[in-house]
Design a protein around this motif. Sequence first.
Motif, PDB file in Angstrom:
ATOM      1  N   ILE A 154       1.015  -1.165   0.181  1.00 46.30           N
ATOM      2  CA  ILE A 154      -0.062   0.206  -0.059  1.00 46.30           C
ATOM      3  C   ILE A 154       0.823   1.316   0.063  1.00 46.30           C
ATOM      4  O   ILE A 154       1.906   1.209   0.924  1.00 46.30           O
ATOM      5  CB  ILE A 154      -0.957   0.070   1.161  1.00 46.30           C
ATOM      6  CG1 ILE A 154      -1.957  -1.122   1.266  1.00 46.30           C
ATOM      7  CG2 ILE A 154      -1.627   1.343   1.197  1.00 46.30           C
ATOM      8  CD1 ILE A 154      -2.753  -1.243   2.532  1.00 46.30           C
ATOM      9  N   ILE A 155       0.610   2.130  -0.932  1.00 46.86           N
ATOM     10  CA  ILE A 155       1.429   3.490  -1.066  1.00 46.86           C
ATOM     11  C   ILE A 155       0.399   4.598  -0.819  1.00 46.86           C
ATOM     12  O   ILE A 155      -0.627   4.480  -1.498  1.00 46.86           O
ATOM     13  CB  ILE A 155       2.300   3.411  -2.235  1.00 46.86           C
ATOM     14  CG1 ILE A 155       3.331   4.831  -2.383  1.00 46.86           C
ATOM     15  CG2 ILE A 155       1.423   3.296  -3.565  1.00 46.86           C
ATOM     16  CD1 ILE A 155       4.205   4.886  -3.296  1.00 46.86           C
ATOM     17  N   PHE A 156       0.784   5.688  -0.228  1.00 48.06           N
ATOM     18  CA  PHE A 156       0.076   6.859  -0.140  1.00 48.06           C
ATOM     19  C   PHE A 156       0.841   7.656  -0.921  1.00 48.06           C
ATOM     20  O   PHE A 156       1.893   8.053  -0.242  1.00 48.06           O
ATOM     21  CB  PHE A 156      -0.025   7.282   1.225  1.00 48.06           C
ATOM     22  CG  PHE A 156      -1.143   6.362   2.118  1.00 48.06           C
ATOM     23  CD1 PHE A 156      -2.247   6.840   2.368  1.00 48.06           C
ATOM     24  CD2 PHE A 156      -0.484   5.423   2.804  1.00 48.06           C
ATOM     25  CE1 PHE A 156      -3.173   6.127   3.371  1.00 48.06           C
ATOM     26  CE2 PHE A 156      -1.400   4.264   3.699  1.00 48.06           C
ATOM     27  CZ  PHE A 156      -2.660   4.765   3.812  1.00 48.06           C
ATOM     28  N   SER A 157       0.241   8.392  -2.015  1.00 47.89           N
ATOM     29  CA  SER A 157       1.128   9.106  -2.836  1.00 47.89           C
ATOM     30  C   SER A 157       0.317  10.057  -3.899  1.00 47.89           C
ATOM     31  O   SER A 157      -0.579   9.777  -4.206  1.00 47.89           O
ATOM     32  CB  SER A 157       2.110   8.358  -3.546  1.00 47.89           C
ATOM     33  OG  SER A 157       2.891   9.437  -4.464  1.00 47.89           O
ATOM     34  N   ASP A 158       0.999  11.421  -4.212  1.00 46.98           N
ATOM     35  CA  ASP A 158       0.436  12.051  -5.198  1.00 46.98           C
ATOM     36  C   ASP A 158       0.673  11.248  -6.517  1.00 46.98           C
ATOM     37  O   ASP A 158       1.773  10.751  -6.578  1.00 46.98           O
ATOM     38  CB  ASP A 158       1.039  13.372  -5.317  1.00 46.98           C
ATOM     39  CG  ASP A 158       0.505  14.403  -4.346  1.00 46.98           C
ATOM     40  OD1 ASP A 158      -0.210  13.959  -3.701  1.00 46.98           O
ATOM     41  OD2 ASP A 158       1.510  15.419  -4.176  1.00 46.98           O
ATOM     42  N   ALA A 175      -3.194   1.934  -3.944  1.00 42.66           N
ATOM     43  CA  ALA A 175      -2.607   3.317  -3.898  1.00 42.66           C
ATOM     44  C   ALA A 175      -3.802   4.148  -3.216  1.00 42.66           C
ATOM     45  O   ALA A 175      -4.899   3.858  -3.699  1.00 42.66           O
ATOM     46  CB  ALA A 175      -2.047   3.899  -5.162  1.00 42.66           C
ATOM     47  N   PHE A 176      -3.611   4.873  -2.279  1.00 42.64           N
ATOM     48  CA  PHE A 176      -4.305   6.102  -1.906  1.00 42.64           C
ATOM     49  C   PHE A 176      -3.823   7.293  -2.652  1.00 42.64           C
ATOM     50  O   PHE A 176      -2.767   7.580  -2.416  1.00 42.64           O
ATOM     51  CB  PHE A 176      -4.400   6.431  -0.536  1.00 42.64           C
ATOM     52  CG  PHE A 176      -5.090   5.036   0.237  1.00 42.64           C
ATOM     53  CD1 PHE A 176      -6.544   5.072   0.181  1.00 42.64           C
ATOM     54  CD2 PHE A 176      -4.589   4.182   1.117  1.00 42.64           C
ATOM     55  CE1 PHE A 176      -7.115   4.069   0.898  1.00 42.64           C
ATOM     56  CE2 PHE A 176      -5.239   3.056   1.639  1.00 42.64           C
ATOM     57  CZ  PHE A 176      -6.446   3.160   1.529  1.00 42.64           C
ATOM     58  N   SER A 177      -4.658   8.172  -3.036  1.00 42.32           N
ATOM     59  CA  SER A 177      -4.186   9.258  -3.620  1.00 42.32           C
ATOM     60  C   SER A 177      -5.395  10.354  -3.660  1.00 42.32           C
ATOM     61  O   SER A 177      -6.504  10.121  -3.075  1.00 42.32           O
ATOM     62  CB  SER A 177      -3.709   9.295  -5.042  1.00 42.32           C
ATOM     63  OG  SER A 177      -3.045  10.354  -5.752  1.00 42.32           O
ATOM     64  N   GLN A 178      -5.116  11.728  -3.755  1.00 46.55           N
ATOM     65  CA  GLN A 178      -6.070  12.668  -3.813  1.00 46.55           C
ATOM     66  C   GLN A 178      -7.033  12.696  -4.650  1.00 46.55           C
ATOM     67  O   GLN A 178      -6.706  12.528  -5.944  1.00 46.55           O
ATOM     68  CB  GLN A 178      -5.399  14.116  -3.547  1.00 46.55           C
ATOM     69  CG  GLN A 178      -4.237  14.148  -2.371  1.00 46.55           C
ATOM     70  CD  GLN A 178      -3.415  15.363  -2.208  1.00 46.55           C
ATOM     71  OE1 GLN A 178      -4.198  16.393  -1.790  1.00 46.55           O
ATOM     72  NE2 GLN A 178      -2.230  15.599  -2.630  1.00 46.55           N
ATOM     73  N   ARG A 179      -8.390  13.146  -4.412  1.00 49.73           N
ATOM     74  CA  ARG A 179      -9.399  13.484  -5.203  1.00 49.73           C
ATOM     75  C   ARG A 179      -9.200  14.602  -6.431  1.00 49.73           C
ATOM     76  O   ARG A 179      -9.583  14.658  -7.326  1.00 49.73           O
ATOM     77  CB  ARG A 179     -10.606  13.651  -4.607  1.00 49.73           C
ATOM     78  CG  ARG A 179     -11.254  12.455  -3.780  1.00 49.73           C
ATOM     79  CD  ARG A 179     -12.463  13.015  -3.116  1.00 49.73           C
ATOM     80  NE  ARG A 179     -12.958  11.866  -2.256  1.00 49.73           N
ATOM     81  CZ  ARG A 179     -13.715  11.080  -2.700  1.00 49.73           C
ATOM     82  NH1 ARG A 179     -14.025  10.685  -4.018  1.00 49.73           N
ATOM     83  NH2 ARG A 179     -14.151   9.839  -1.857  1.00 49.73           N
ATOM     84  N   GLN A 180      -8.410  15.657  -6.001  1.00 49.92           N
ATOM     85  CA  GLN A 180      -8.184  16.918  -6.604  1.00 49.92           C
ATOM     86  C   GLN A 180      -6.856  17.442  -6.288  1.00 49.92           C
ATOM     87  O   GLN A 180      -6.273  17.134  -5.193  1.00 49.92           O
ATOM     88  CB  GLN A 180      -9.192  17.678  -6.375  1.00 49.92           C
ATOM     89  CG  GLN A 180      -9.459  18.225  -5.110  1.00 49.92           C
ATOM     90  CD  GLN A 180     -10.717  18.997  -4.809  1.00 49.92           C
ATOM     91  OE1 GLN A 180     -11.389  19.413  -5.853  1.00 49.92           O
ATOM     92  NE2 GLN A 180     -11.262  19.614  -3.535  1.00 49.92           N
ATOM     93  N   GLY A 181      -6.261  18.461  -7.019  1.00 50.03           N
ATOM     94  CA  GLY A 181      -5.085  19.062  -6.561  1.00 50.03           C
ATOM     95  C   GLY A 181      -4.436  19.784  -7.709  1.00 50.03           C
ATOM     96  O   GLY A 181      -5.275  20.460  -8.442  1.00 50.03           O
ATOM     97  N   LEU A 184      -9.281   7.061  -4.201  1.00 50.88           N
ATOM     98  CA  LEU A 184      -9.049   8.463  -4.304  1.00 50.88           C
ATOM     99  C   LEU A 184      -9.773   8.961  -3.094  1.00 50.88           C
ATOM    100  O   LEU A 184     -11.053   9.079  -3.007  1.00 50.88           O
ATOM    101  CB  LEU A 184      -9.594   9.036  -5.456  1.00 50.88           C
ATOM    102  CG  LEU A 184      -9.075   8.830  -6.820  1.00 50.88           C
ATOM    103  CD1 LEU A 184      -9.640   9.374  -7.903  1.00 50.88           C
ATOM    104  CD2 LEU A 184      -7.494   9.043  -6.933  1.00 50.88           C
ATOM    105  N   ARG A 185      -8.967   9.545  -2.110  1.00 53.18           N
ATOM    106  CA  ARG A 185      -9.591   9.855  -0.735  1.00 53.18           C
ATOM    107  C   ARG A 185      -8.915  11.085  -0.432  1.00 53.18           C
ATOM    108  O   ARG A 185      -7.793  11.549  -0.521  1.00 53.18           O
ATOM    109  CB  ARG A 185      -9.167   8.842   0.372  1.00 53.18           C
ATOM    110  CG  ARG A 185      -9.656   7.435  -0.010  1.00 53.18           C
ATOM    111  CD  ARG A 185     -10.905   7.372   0.456  1.00 53.18           C
ATOM    112  NE  ARG A 185     -11.414   5.869   0.276  1.00 53.18           N
ATOM    113  CZ  ARG A 185     -12.765   5.197   0.901  1.00 53.18           C
ATOM    114  NH1 ARG A 185     -13.300   5.987   1.728  1.00 53.18           N
ATOM    115  NH2 ARG A 185     -12.707   4.042   0.684  1.00 53.18           N
ATOM    116  N   ASP A 186      -9.714  11.930   0.205  1.00 52.40           N
ATOM    117  CA  ASP A 186      -9.200  13.256   1.019  1.00 52.40           C
ATOM    118  C   ASP A 186      -8.378  12.718   2.110  1.00 52.40           C
ATOM    119  O   ASP A 186      -8.818  11.851   2.772  1.00 52.40           O
ATOM    120  CB  ASP A 186     -10.375  14.045   1.399  1.00 52.40           C
ATOM    121  CG  ASP A 186     -11.403  14.768   0.166  1.00 52.40           C
ATOM    122  OD1 ASP A 186     -10.883  14.806  -0.711  1.00 52.40           O
ATOM    123  OD2 ASP A 186     -12.644  14.819   0.280  1.00 52.40           O
TER     124      ASP A 186
END
Length: 448
Positions: free
Chosen positions: A11-15, A35-41, A67-69
């Motif tokens: 599991i990786i949390f990353s842009d 992966a977890f990443s942002q919904r927007q940016g 995609l999670r805040d």
Amino acid sequence: MGAAAQQPAFIIFSDLSKIGPFLIELRKRGLTVLAFSQRQGSAMVQKGIELLGTPGHPFADLTEVSLRDATDISGMADQASRWARQYDVRGVLVNAEVYVDAGQVVSDMLGLPGPGWRASTVCRNKLLQRRYLRQWSPVSVLLTAPAHGIADRAEAEELAAQYTGPFPVAVKPLDRESSIGVRVVEDGRALADAVAGLGPGSRLLVEERVRGREFNVDTLVAEGKPIVTLLTQKGTNEDSTEFFVELVHTTPPTNLDERETALITEAQLGVVDRLGFENGYAHAEYRITDDGRVVLMEIAARAPGDGCLHLYHLSTGRPIEPVLIDIALGRPTEYPAVFRRRGRQVYFEHTPGVLRDVRVEGLEGAAPQWLADTTGIWPELSAVEGNAPATVHEVFVLKPRGFALERLTESSNRAVTAIFDVPVDGDIDAEEARVRRAVTIETEPSAG
């Protein structure tokens, strides 16, 4: 349980824009990437989201993306728990500041290596850093706006008067990431102006303005033991503005002697020990003053941003991402700090306005890569031999054509960057001058 339960996963949390080198290494190891990443940016993040699931793109190696805040820690913990029932999750790695809290929860929940609760919590809070790490920190005071907000000028001045130290000072909003909103104010009147702009209940850290050379100081830690500590010289726009936008990174530094290096390293190891840092990447920023005082600016429990990991790869000949993955997997590892080259990354200043073009002239084989218009991901770079001539590796454009560029008041406003290196005894400043002469950013005034 199905056959998928036997698949080893990570599991990786990353842009999404910064996940590339990790994907390459995880694929080599046969690990399923979750992966977890942002919904927007940023423009790069948005491009990456558009390209998820595209055949032939590096993102095709992502088996699942959620995609999670960053504030949705419960949702991420629940998703990670479901992944853990479906896959054999062997490691968790955080590669984005906003996900440090969630990453610590998930690694602890799954019984996997992580930075540890104290390190993760303190590193995510500028005020806690000052209070836990007082020995290495500048003098500071926390100002909190009333719940009803700042009523008038008199109330702003009264609140600002809680700071009784010398000026100028640095003001740091506690509800923002990186250097966003950080600036210098010169006197009490300017501090009251800054306080007057606080929203209801907002908090502002006010601290002495420390002058001196600034450095990234990065320590890789495994099972509570530092593996290696690496230094990168920093340059910002603080001399010409009231802001602290990072514009230059140099690895290894050109402006430190052995005694100063030892002083900074000693401070960093003291900080890492005080935080009880367990596993991962302790990324700190320090200043050393003219009289030899070493002062901690901030520390994070994740790898640095920008092209700093690229610079370590280019200057040592070895990528650092495999070591971070080893640590996350609980495997023995090492990273020798032997520099063969000196690398530098520069961000170019620009005239605010609509981005029309970026031209590169006179740099052999170098052409601008419009990442925000094409792949949405920083590619892996290839190191050259130690004695190779000066080499320009890439010129990256991080905003799409037609984007309205703003003044460089925070890191998200940067648009164009170059990464290059020379032999370790070469003239990196001369190469920088050559690169700057070659790159032109064309903008036109925005409508209105």
